[in-house]
Design an enzyme around this catalytic site. Structure first.
Site, PDB file in Angstrom:
ATOM      1  N   SER A  53      -5.614   4.527  -6.345  1.00 18.07           N
ATOM      2  CA  SER A  53      -3.850   4.244  -6.295  1.00 18.07           C
ATOM      3  C   SER A  53      -3.293   3.815  -7.410  1.00 18.07           C
ATOM      4  CB  SER A  53      -3.991   3.100  -4.934  1.00 18.07           C
ATOM      5  OG  SER A  53      -4.019   3.610  -3.881  1.00 18.07           O
ATOM      6  N   LYS A  92      -0.335   5.205  -8.274  1.00 16.91           N
ATOM      7  CA  LYS A  92       0.987   4.820  -8.003  1.00 16.91           C
ATOM      8  C   LYS A  92       1.766   4.289  -9.119  1.00 16.91           C
ATOM      9  CE  LYS A  92       0.043   3.854  -3.099  1.00 16.91           C
ATOM     10  NZ  LYS A  92      -1.619   4.207  -2.985  1.00 16.91           N
ATOM     11  N   SER A 143      -0.089  -0.879  -1.262  1.00 20.16           N
ATOM     12  CA  SER A 143      -0.581   0.398  -1.700  1.00 20.16           C
ATOM     13  C   SER A 143      -0.327   1.427  -0.484  1.00 20.16           C
ATOM     14  CB  SER A 143      -2.174   0.276  -2.014  1.00 20.16           C
ATOM     15  OG  SER A 143      -2.559   1.386  -2.869  1.00 20.16           O
TER      16      SER A 143
END
Length: 505
Positions: free
Chosen positions: A86, A89, A333
């Site tokens: 993640s 991101k 997340s």
């Protein structure tokens, strides 16, 4: 004599080659390659953390830089590429802020195609059109249904059409794990989403031992079929109940047993993904419209790719701005938000958001990364969230992205979207009671054998430090990896550049 001299020369050559080989191996297998400006005591401390026996299988990448003067404080495999999980991101946030801007909003529109008479009869079809909003809820759809009634709508001679054509129908990302498909973090991607494209399943024991377990599904029950093999077990028996969705189908499978005397607070509730989010959204909206007393002569839902020219707006839902949506993505997340944002980037640039490495979403993002000064042969983005196993990026590139964002007028929007150590989001339980608590703003990342943390922390001198810490191929427990990352960040929070500090009044 010549032969002996040649032997020694060859031997010296072999020794040199061996030394060079060892230096090369130190780069490949994870030894630090620190710059001349690095802080030696700091480097030794970080080395001792990363060289722990627990990480002997791991491939580690670290890049740490002071923001104000770009002084490199530590690096290890900084230009090797890693699965970011993640931390991907961060890249999606960068692309969205550049292409869309912090005030960008989504619009979900309810349209009437045909003549609406004074007595509320629509001689045509009703249409819901999506723009990719990943935050739309059933409550928002209910408000749109209420607004349609306020506009005088009472009957639709046609049916409800839905338009999700702004995005392609690649509902799942490239190289996502097939066995993750039913679970909330792998929700399908669409230009028309609702409630995170999830259903909530609540399971309760039957009235007697051997009876089927009872099943409640929300927000609607008629979108999925249930194969209920779960039974009510004797009091004090083991809870072995399991609920999943069958791959590629809107079919729930329930197996195992649930004790008859289980406390209501312990009754299992699971959130599962659905197939075809746009149709799911239309199904919920149709139900909401009917609850408002709006009758449909036909209830077969039909997807379209373009609205008639005479279609008029009955209701329009506007999302929160991107500045808010980024917080909803980065702090917990949220994968669906990340995927929709990246496809929105592609749609704004090209007219349609398409997925995959060669899709408009990634290709538009790559252009943005190049403009931002990232090293393009150290990055390959395959999706928005980081679920894909073919995302790759170097710690150096993540620090470059974070440094670029820090120079932009919308930096506070990004900075405030990140989890704060010991305060909120995915860092809520981490670094509490340390100098990094309420200080470090960073993005976490985790998939199997991958653990990453990249962001900002302020040191003892008041300087902001930018860092990326990436573990791949790590067989150590999750908690061991996060503890090492936290130790490094805490070390940075306590670090002071003695030379700089002495110069200050």
């Amino acid at each position: 004599m010549k032969e002996k001299s040649g032997f020694h020369a060859a031997r010296r050559c072999n020794v040199c080659l061996l030394v060079l080989a060892c230096l090369s191996l130190s780069t490949v297998f994870g030894y630090a390659q620190n710059s001349d400006n690095s802080d030696i005591p700091l480097a030794k401390t970080i080395d001792s953390i990363l060289d722990a026996p627990a990480f002997h299988t791991a491939f580690e990448g670290v890049f740490i830089q002071r923001l104000r003067d770009r002084r490199v404080l530590y690096e290890r495999n900084a230009d090797r590429v890693f699965l970011p999980a993640s931390n991907n991101k961060i890249l999606t946030s960068l692309a969205a802020l550049v292409e869309l801007g912090p005030t960008y909003t989504y619009h979900t529109t309810l349209l009437a195609a045909g003549h609406l008479t004074r007595d509320g009869v629509l001689h045509g079809n009703l249409i819901i059109k999506g723009s990719g909003d990943p935050t739309l809820t059933d409550a928002d759809l209910q408000k749109m249904a209420e607004e349609a009634r306020k506009q005088g709508l009472r009957r639709v001679l046609g049916t409800l059409l839905y338009d999700d054509s702004l995005f392609d129908r690649q509902w799942l990302g490239d190289v996502w794990a097939w066995d993750d498909e039913p679970y909330y973090y792998s929700a399908e991607i669409s230009a028309l989403n609702v409630d995170g494209n999830l259903i909530t399943v609540h399971l309760m024991p039957g009235k007697k031992v051997g009876a089927p377990v009872r099943v409640e599904i929300s927000p609607i029950a008629n979108y999925v079929r249930v194969e209920n093999l779960g039974v009510t077990g004797p009091s004090k028996s083991q809870n072995t109940l399991f609920c999943t969705r069958l791959e590629g189908r809107n079919v729930l499978l329930i197996t195992g047993q649930l004790p008859r005397d289980i406390k209501s607070s312990d009754e299992p509730t699971v959130r599962l993904t659905i197939v075809d989010p746009a149709r799911y959204t239309a199904t919920i909206l149709l139900n909401d419209l009917q609850k408002e007393g709006i009758h449909f002569d036909h209830t077969r839902l039909v997807d379209i790719s373009q609205e008639p020219n005479d279609a008029v707006t009955l209701a329009d839902h506007t999302s929160a701005p991107l500045s808010t949506i980024l917080r909803l993505m980065n702090k917990p997340s949220n994968n669906l938000i990340a995927e929709c944002l990246l496809k929105t980037v592609g749609a704004k640039a090209t007219g349609k958001g398409t997925g995959g490495i060669d899709g408009s979403a990634v290709q538009t993002a790559r252009h943005i990364f190049q403009q931002a000064g990232l090293i393009m042969d150290e990055i390959r983005q395959a999706d928005g969230s980081g679920l894909s196993r073919i995302n790759f990026v170097s710690p150096h590139d993540l620090v470059l992205a974070l440094s670029y964002l820090a120079e932009q007028p919308y930096f506070d929007v990004f900075y405030d979207s990140l989890p704060i150590a010991g305060v909120d989001g995915s860092l809520y339980y981490r670094m509490k009671g340390t100098a990094a608590a309420e200080n470090c703003h960073a993005k976490t990342g985790y998939v199997s054998q991958v653990n990453t943390l990249s962001g900002y922390v302020t040191d003892k001198d008041g300087d902001r430090i930018v860092f990326s810490i990436m573990f791949n191929n790590c067989l150590a427990p999750y908690s061991t990896c996060t503890a090492a990352q936290d130790q490094i960040v805490e070390t940075l929070a306590n670090w002071s550049d003695t030379k700089t500090a002495l110069k200050r009044p």
